[in-house]
Design a protein around this motif. Structure first.
Motif, short mmCIF file in Angstrom:
data_model
loop_
_atom_site.label_atom_id
_atom_site.label_comp_id
_atom_site.label_asym_id
_atom_site.label_seq_id
_atom_site.Cartn_x
_atom_site.Cartn_y
_atom_site.Cartn_z
N MET A 170 0.85 -1.19 0.00
CA MET A 170 0.00 0.00 0.00
C MET A 170 0.88 1.24 0.00
O MET A 170 1.64 1.46 0.93
N SER A 171 0.80 2.01 -1.05
CA SER A 171 1.64 3.20 -1.16
C SER A 171 0.78 4.42 -1.43
O SER A 171 -0.41 4.31 -1.73
N LEU A 172 1.43 5.58 -1.31
CA LEU A 172 0.76 6.83 -1.68
C LEU A 172 1.24 7.24 -3.08
O LEU A 172 2.44 7.40 -3.30
N TYR A 173 0.29 7.35 -3.99
CA TYR A 173 0.62 7.80 -5.35
C TYR A 173 0.00 9.15 -5.63
O TYR A 173 -1.14 9.40 -5.27
N VAL A 174 0.78 10.01 -6.28
CA VAL A 174 0.21 11.24 -6.85
C VAL A 174 0.14 11.02 -8.36
O VAL A 174 1.15 10.67 -8.98
N GLN A 175 -1.05 11.17 -8.93
CA GLN A 175 -1.21 11.01 -10.37
C GLN A 175 -1.65 12.33 -10.97
O GLN A 175 -2.56 12.97 -10.46
N LYS A 176 -1.00 12.69 -12.06
CA LYS A 176 -1.39 13.93 -12.74
C LYS A 176 -1.90 13.59 -14.14
O LYS A 176 -1.26 12.84 -14.88
N TYR A 177 -3.09 14.12 -14.47
CA TYR A 177 -3.67 13.90 -15.80
C TYR A 177 -3.77 15.22 -16.54
O TYR A 177 -4.30 16.20 -16.01
N GLY A 178 -3.27 15.25 -17.75
CA GLY A 178 -3.25 16.48 -18.55
C GLY A 178 -4.57 16.76 -19.24
O GLY A 178 -5.54 16.00 -19.11
N GLY A 179 -4.59 17.85 -19.99
CA GLY A 179 -5.81 18.35 -20.60
C GLY A 179 -6.49 17.38 -21.55
O GLY A 179 -7.72 17.27 -21.55
N THR A 180 -5.72 16.67 -22.38
CA THR A 180 -6.38 15.74 -23.30
C THR A 180 -6.94 14.54 -22.53
O THR A 180 -7.95 13.97 -22.93
N SER A 181 -6.32 14.20 -21.39
CA SER A 181 -6.80 13.07 -20.60
C SER A 181 -8.14 13.37 -19.94
O SER A 181 -8.87 12.45 -19.56
N VAL A 182 -8.47 14.67 -19.76
CA VAL A 182 -9.75 15.04 -19.14
C VAL A 182 -10.56 15.93 -20.10
O VAL A 182 -11.37 16.75 -19.67
#
Lengths: 415, 415
Positions: free
Chosen positions: A1-13
């Protein structure tokens, strides 16, 4: 179990369907028990739409108000993703940069992060919530909304990962990783499994535009493992991490070939070679906010004059030429010549540090294809050459082949 | 030199051209030396566009996230207006509800304002800045974004005017004031120069939808003079203020005629007339969240039964009928009948308090036109009748004429 930071760019949303797909991805991680912090950009096109509104009012809109305006783009996507997560039965909570206290300086439209207050995020994570944060924005000491400039969402992701001591910061984008070189130039270009922060910085600044350079600097400084992955395809992407040459056998000499066609070359000929001449030539260029990249000064000729050559961005060529002509007149130089039909090709790799003869392998590979080298500049982990732009593709392919970048990584002994 | 709070609605800021026009209006006030606070709605259509995005994800989106989403609409307009003011050489500064500390409870999507911190606004006003505030939104005690519900920007305007002790809160909209009745029904309907808070509340709740009712309540409570004006036409609009019957000669008996077609009538016949029967009939209706408006109970018949009639919103008629039939069965009532072809017409005026015979004038005017009155209800400043909806226009015109509302205001002696 880890802590992840995920970033999604403009085309992804970029649409409701894509936001739903991102929710599926995040939910899958959460379902495995990981703590999740998600950083989002605005829907693709939205930031430009908002900027366009401002430009209809004024050519140079007030920067403070510009930040109030464009920061709404991310606020929309964080709300929508939180709803989509809740629909899937995962508790989630969205925060603007101001709410989660991403404290920045007050340089509107290009602010820098100074501090992040993680208390509220920790409380949410402890309560099992997915924390969804608006990228690209923060708040200054007086409570004014600020933005970090284009691509700033990457920086938000890395900064949050650093502040929360995350296992990894994952940057989801529309490419599936960092490549040995541009696949449009070299068919056999290969996705790299790993690359160091320093290599990534050299690759990014040289034109392999996958990540915002400030985000990479930030990640390197705080030792946050950074992974670039595709939102749309499965895969492990490319992990950008610390230099592990010492403890990993698989370290290659050269990791990738970067290149660009953005530069132009200026030469001032027959300058009297007095002490301080370089400064007298370059200071007026710098005063005009023109950035200089490669610089070469010839050794003095018999007549006590020298030639001085440097490159600038092509967009700055005309202005730079004017300035340089003025300087030439003052210094009594013979002439100013320029050439914008050049290209810069670089080999990048931390392995160079400990392997000799990398430069000579590069030069001989280019020589075999009769490619004339006009200028050379080197750093600890990079060697760049300026060549005639007609030979750019040929040079990249020759170097990609010379350093066996199409092959899966293996130990390459320096010769 | 006074402090004005001006609120501009969605159509007033519906395009860049209109925002520029609002900037001209505000600048003209500022140029006269007035201190200006401007409250804005979102561009017309924007709030609906955002809500539509949420509905694509979920039928009932999370209310907290809904507020994060829709509050972006006003944030866009405040930034754009501030830019437009700066372009005109007027210093301006925009604030979201959270930034200017409009503290609300945490009832997302329908929050109520609890407190406003005026310190920052005062500082800006003292420095000569126009303060531009996002309407419709606030922040709860935990820093979550809240919204005040539809039309909440009016409430923001009034609340700011109260907190800042403004000379007047001016609500700019697409009508030029409050009329004696709907001009589409009575050609000679006249704009009122003044009206009291109480009259406005009765007019608004009865269908003359110019102002949000909560805003009027708020203004009345804090004695904030409220003015309704057109954004697009010149004029003084209508001033809504305290009842000044005592000190103004021009106080008319009746200020306006309100009406609606939204109600339906239900009657339960032959109910045994025992103590508590009204409650036994209405409690189950209330339990279904159906609001009851006019209520009439007939006097007992010789057989010891009575008839009981009330009105509900037409949308609730079917549900109310079901509930009432169940009640009728339990109570052993004779029958339930309903009628949705009714209309409610009301005369409103604080002058009624001190003038006798207003009711009889109303009833005789309707009688002269052979309009049958089905139900009557009265308050201190209002008399409403329920009539067959076919006679609605006729009734409104008859009453408008009877109370001489087409004439400029003059003293009307009660008879």
């Amino acid at each position: 179990m880890s802590l992840y930071v995920q970033k999604y760019g403009g085309t992804s949303v970029g649409s409701i369907e894509r936001i739903e797909a991102v929710a599926d991805k995040v939910a899958a991680f959460r379902a495995k028990g990981h703590d999740m912090v998600v950083v989002l950009s605005a829907m693709s096109g939205e930031t430009n739409r908002l900027i366009e509104l401002a430009y209809q009012i004024q050519e140079r809109p007030d920067p403070r108000e510009m930040d109030v305006l464009v920061s709404t783009g991310e606020q929309v996507t964080i709300a929508l993703l939180s709803m989509a997560l809740k629909k899937r039965g995962y508790d989630a909570c969205s925060y603007t940069g101001g709410q989660v206290k991403i404290l920045t300086d007050n340089a509107h439209t290009k602010a820098r992060i100074q501090q992040i207050d993680v208390e509220r995020m920790r409380r949410d994570l402890d309560a099992g919530r997915v924390v969804v944060v608006a990228g690209f924005q923060g708040v200054d000491g007086d409570g004014n909304i600020t933005t970090l400039g284009r691509g700033g969402s990457d920086t938000t992701g890395v900064a949050l990962a650093a502040a929360l001591d995350a296992a990894e910061c994952q940057i989801y984008t529309d490419v599936d990783g960092v490549y040995t070189t541009d696949p449009r130039v070299v068919d056999s270009a290969r996705r790299l499994d790993r690359i160091t922060f320093e290599e990534m910085l050299e690759m990014a600044s040289l034109g392999s535009k996958v990540l915002q350079i400030r985000a990479v600097e930030f990640a390197g400084k705080y030792k946050v493992p950074l992974r670039v992955l595709s939102t749309f395809e499965e895969g492990e992407g490319t992990l950008i991490s610390l230099d592990e040459e010492d403890n990993e056998m698989e370290q290659p000499v050269v990791s990738g070939i970067a290149f660009n066609r953005d530069e132009a070359k200026l030469t001032i000929r027959g300058v009297p070679d007095n002490p301080g001449v370089a400064c007298r030539i370059l200071a007026p260029i710098g005063a005009e906010n023109i950035e200089v990249d490669v610089i070469v000064q010839n050794i003095s000729a018999v007549d006590g004059t020298t030639d001085f050559t440097f490159t600038v961005h092509r967009n700055d060529l005309n202005k730079a030429r004017e300035v340089l002509q003025r300087v030439a007149d003052e210094l009594g130089a013979r002439e100013v010549v320029s050439d914008d039909k050049i290209a810069k090709v670089s080999i990048v790799g931390v392995g160079m540090r400990s392997h000799a003869n990398v430069a000579s392998r590069m030069f001989s590979a280019l020589g075999e294809d009769n490619i004339n080298i006009q200028m050379i500049t080197t750093s600890e982990i990079k060697i760049s050459v300026i060549i005639d732009e007609r030979y750019l593709e040929l040079a990249v392919r020759a170097l990609h082949s010379e350093f066996e970048l199409s092959e899966p990584r293996k130990v390459q002994q320096g010769q």
